[in-house]
Write a protein that holds these residues in place. Structure first.
Motif, PDB file in Angstrom:
ATOM      1  N   THR A  37       0.817  -1.214   0.000  1.00  0.00           N
ATOM      2  CA  THR A  37       0.000   0.000   0.000  1.00  0.00           C
ATOM      3  C   THR A  37       0.851   1.264   0.000  1.00  0.00           C
ATOM      4  O   THR A  37       0.334   2.354   0.258  1.00  0.00           O
ATOM      5  N   ASN A  39       4.397   3.679  -1.616  1.00  0.00           N
ATOM      6  CA  ASN A  39       4.798   4.318  -2.860  1.00  0.00           C
ATOM      7  C   ASN A  39       6.242   4.796  -2.726  1.00  0.00           C
ATOM      8  O   ASN A  39       6.896   4.536  -1.706  1.00  0.00           O
ATOM      9  N   ASP A  61       6.751   4.275  -8.355  1.00  0.00           N
ATOM     10  CA  ASP A  61       5.389   4.045  -7.859  1.00  0.00           C
ATOM     11  C   ASP A  61       4.774   2.915  -8.683  1.00  0.00           C
ATOM     12  O   ASP A  61       4.574   3.062  -9.900  1.00  0.00           O
ATOM     13  N   ARG A  65      -0.540   3.113  -7.358  1.00  0.00           N
ATOM     14  CA  ARG A  65       0.012   3.743  -6.154  1.00  0.00           C
ATOM     15  C   ARG A  65       0.588   5.120  -6.494  1.00  0.00           C
ATOM     16  O   ARG A  65       1.051   5.362  -7.603  1.00  0.00           O
ATOM     17  N   ASN A  70      -3.917   4.392 -12.029  1.00  0.00           N
ATOM     18  CA  ASN A  70      -4.662   3.219 -11.600  1.00  0.00           C
ATOM     19  C   ASN A  70      -4.888   2.305 -12.797  1.00  0.00           C
ATOM     20  O   ASN A  70      -4.932   2.756 -13.946  1.00  0.00           O
ATOM     21  N   TYR A  77      -3.434  -6.147 -10.820  1.00  0.00           N
ATOM     22  CA  TYR A  77      -2.701  -5.764  -9.612  1.00  0.00           C
ATOM     23  C   TYR A  77      -2.061  -7.021  -9.013  1.00  0.00           C
ATOM     24  O   TYR A  77      -2.553  -7.608  -8.050  1.00  0.00           O
ATOM     25  N   SER A 148      -9.079   2.835   2.227  1.00  0.00           N
ATOM     26  CA  SER A 148      -8.177   3.952   1.925  1.00  0.00           C
ATOM     27  C   SER A 148      -8.767   5.324   2.218  1.00  0.00           C
ATOM     28  O   SER A 148      -8.144   6.342   1.981  1.00  0.00           O
ATOM     29  N   TYR A 196      -3.290   5.071  -2.678  1.00  0.00           N
ATOM     30  CA  TYR A 196      -3.346   3.883  -3.521  1.00  0.00           C
ATOM     31  C   TYR A 196      -4.785   3.623  -3.940  1.00  0.00           C
ATOM     32  O   TYR A 196      -5.740   4.086  -3.303  1.00  0.00           O
ATOM     33  N   ASP A 197      -4.932   2.870  -5.024  1.00  0.00           N
ATOM     34  CA  ASP A 197      -6.239   2.470  -5.517  1.00  0.00           C
ATOM     35  C   ASP A 197      -6.796   1.385  -4.595  1.00  0.00           C
ATOM     36  O   ASP A 197      -6.187   0.323  -4.450  1.00  0.00           O
ATOM     37  N   ILE A 200      -6.718  -2.545  -5.163  1.00  0.00           N
ATOM     38  CA  ILE A 200      -5.624  -3.509  -4.976  1.00  0.00           C
ATOM     39  C   ILE A 200      -6.009  -4.580  -3.963  1.00  0.00           C
ATOM     40  O   ILE A 200      -5.420  -5.667  -3.947  1.00  0.00           O
TER      41      ILE A 200
END
Length: 284
Positions: A37, A39, A61, A65, A70, A77, A148, A196-197, A200
């Motif tokens: 999670t 970067n 990255d 991330r 994304n 992922y 997130s 982060y997306d 993931i």
């Protein structure tokens, strides 16, 4: 230490962000690979230090991330896809060989790279990761990945970070947690969120809370290279037994335990810096 911001395009068309820290030395570069999670900001103090040692440092990255795109297909992922992205980035930079420094997921990527592109890896540093994943840490990570935000402000994000990580970094002051939050978070649309997306987390769905199978064959491929393993003394992801197994497979494994931290050492710790500097000094 100044760095150059670059963007590279993956083979499937995503734009990835990286930082390129040049040095005055001619030694092999270090490619720094972050955790699940996280970067490239995880290495914002480590990379300049590596450059001061004469090593070009490249921090990337991973897709989904930081400042990278994304992926519209969350099925991509996966660590093997990230390895392909990393090799594409190194090709774009004209880097044929490098020392791989991988924290957690970045270490898994390093082991995978040793099976598909062994000639690209001269040596490796695995930060709090090995071929056997401690179920305790896996369950902990599965419990927070994907959550997130958004949060109303930085104080709420810091509270979330402490709730997930506090036991692994006991006794740390507010400055530590503020820095931690700035590295893992970002502001967007008037709110604060983890950088982060959240998609993931779908990688965990097929297994639920069951840890992944042993990655021993991957580590065996890496074992032909010089390898340094760092372990946080409080780690719940890399156990002492896991380290013992790595030493069994690779008797010349270099190892350092970082006191009073868990998963994963930030690499700002003096013990980590000494171990890394000693290891790099003999890698040409």
């Amino acid at each position: 230490m100044p760095f150059i911001e670059r963007r590279i395009t993956t083979q499937d068309g995503l734009s990835l962000y990286l930082r390129d820290y040049h040095s005055n030395g001619e030694d092999l570069p270090v490619v720094c690979l972050h955790g699940l999670t996280r970067n490239s900001k995880d290495f914002e103090t480590v990379a300049p230090w590596l450059a001061s040692l004469g090593r070009r440092a490249i921090t990337i990255d991973a897709r989904g991330r930081g400042l990278s795109d994304n992926d519209p297909d969350p099925a991509r992922y996966r660590p093997d896809v990230y390895v392909g992205d990393t090799l594409t980035a190194l090709d774009a930079l004209g880097v044929a060989r490098a020392i791989f420094l991988g924290t957690s997921m970045g270490g898994i990527m390093t082991m995978i790279a040793a099976t598909v592109a062994a000639s690209r890896i001269t040596a490796a540093i695995l930060n709090d990761i090995g071929p056997e994943i401690d179920p305790r840490g896996f369950v902990r990570i599965a419990g927070y990945v994907g959550k997130s935000g958004p949060f109303d402000g930085w104080s709420e994000l810091i509270s979330a970070v402490k709730a997930a990580q506090g036991s692994l970094f006991p006794g740390k002051d507010d400055a530590f947690w503020n820095t931690f939050a700035q590295r893992v978070g970002r502001e967007r649309n008037g709110k604060v969120e983890f950088a982060y997306d959240p998609a993931i987390a779908r990688a965990f769905a097929p297994r639920g809370l069951e840890p992944p199978p042993s990655m021993t064959p991957l580590f065996e491929a890496l074992a032909a290279k010089p390898v340094l393993v760092l372990r946080g003394a409080l780690s719940d992801l890399l156990s002492a037994h896991g380290v013992a197994e790595m030493k069994r497979i690779k008797p010349d494994l270099e190892f350092a335990e970082i006191p009073a931290v868990g998963h994963a050492p930030t690499l700002d710790e003096p013990e980590a810096r000494r171990a890394v500097e000693k290891f790099l000094a003999r890698i040409e």
